[in-house]
Motif scaffolding. Sequence first.
Motif, mmCIF file in Angstrom:
data_model
loop_
_atom_site.group_PDB
_atom_site.id
_atom_site.type_symbol
_atom_site.label_atom_id
_atom_site.label_comp_id
_atom_site.label_asym_id
_atom_site.label_seq_id
_atom_site.Cartn_x
_atom_site.Cartn_y
_atom_site.Cartn_z
ATOM 1 N N UNK A 47 0.754 -1.177 0.000
ATOM 2 C CA UNK A 47 -0.043 0.015 0.033
ATOM 3 C C UNK A 47 0.784 1.212 0.178
ATOM 4 N N UNK A 48 0.838 1.904 -1.106
ATOM 5 C CA UNK A 48 1.676 3.327 -1.192
ATOM 6 C C UNK A 48 1.050 4.484 -1.263
ATOM 7 N N UNK A 49 -0.354 4.318 -0.716
ATOM 8 C CA UNK A 49 -1.305 5.320 -0.695
ATOM 9 C C UNK A 49 -0.791 6.714 0.192
ATOM 10 N N UNK A 50 -0.387 7.765 -0.287
ATOM 11 C CA UNK A 50 0.030 8.776 0.552
ATOM 12 C C UNK A 50 1.609 8.980 0.682
ATOM 13 N N UNK A 51 2.141 7.996 -0.151
ATOM 14 C CA UNK A 51 3.907 7.940 -0.090
ATOM 15 C C UNK A 51 4.096 8.956 -1.250
ATOM 16 N N UNK A 52 5.021 9.823 -0.980
ATOM 17 C CA UNK A 52 5.524 10.677 -2.027
ATOM 18 C C UNK A 52 6.707 9.884 -3.162
ATOM 19 N N UNK A 53 6.467 9.937 -4.412
ATOM 20 C CA UNK A 53 7.592 9.250 -5.146
ATOM 21 C C UNK A 53 8.979 9.993 -4.777
ATOM 22 N N UNK A 54 10.007 9.298 -4.658
ATOM 23 C CA UNK A 54 11.481 9.954 -4.810
ATOM 24 C C UNK A 54 12.098 9.239 -5.452
ATOM 25 N N UNK A 55 13.374 9.925 -5.743
ATOM 26 C CA UNK A 55 14.357 9.264 -6.770
ATOM 27 C C UNK A 55 15.528 8.775 -5.815
ATOM 28 N N UNK A 56 15.679 9.267 -4.684
ATOM 29 C CA UNK A 56 16.705 8.687 -3.946
ATOM 30 C C UNK A 56 16.201 8.516 -2.268
ATOM 31 N N UNK A 57 16.768 7.806 -1.397
ATOM 32 C CA UNK A 57 16.213 7.380 -0.294
ATOM 33 C C UNK A 57 16.645 8.563 0.833
ATOM 34 N N UNK A 58 17.671 9.453 0.553
ATOM 35 C CA UNK A 58 18.310 10.305 1.233
ATOM 36 C C UNK A 58 17.966 11.766 0.459
ATOM 37 N N UNK A 59 17.448 12.925 1.166
ATOM 38 C CA UNK A 59 17.279 13.983 0.762
ATOM 39 C C UNK A 59 18.427 14.565 -0.194
#
Length: 96
Positions: A47-59
């Motif tokens: 369930x990825x509802x509400x999870x923002x897509x990201x390109x890397x695990x760290x900011x």
Amino acid sequence: MANIIDDGTIEYVGILAKLELSEEEKQEAKKDMGRMLDYIDKLNELDTEGVEPMTHIFPVSNVFREDVVSGGEDRDNILANAPEQKDGAFKVPKTV
């Protein structure tokens, strides 16, 4: 195993990868690819509802500086090191 890889798929992947696989290697590749696709299916169940897509695990922020031209005003000093120069530029042998 919900994802069944057929012989045609293995042949196609072998051609793309420029591999010559024996029959035993083809069978093993079919099993491996099936396991990979099963794992992807398992990840799709999350369930990825509400999870923002990201390109890397760290900011990550852009660490590049602005591209600013510098040192271009000192043409005479730069050309002083040139073995040959012509019309304010380095003269090099013709290459074809």
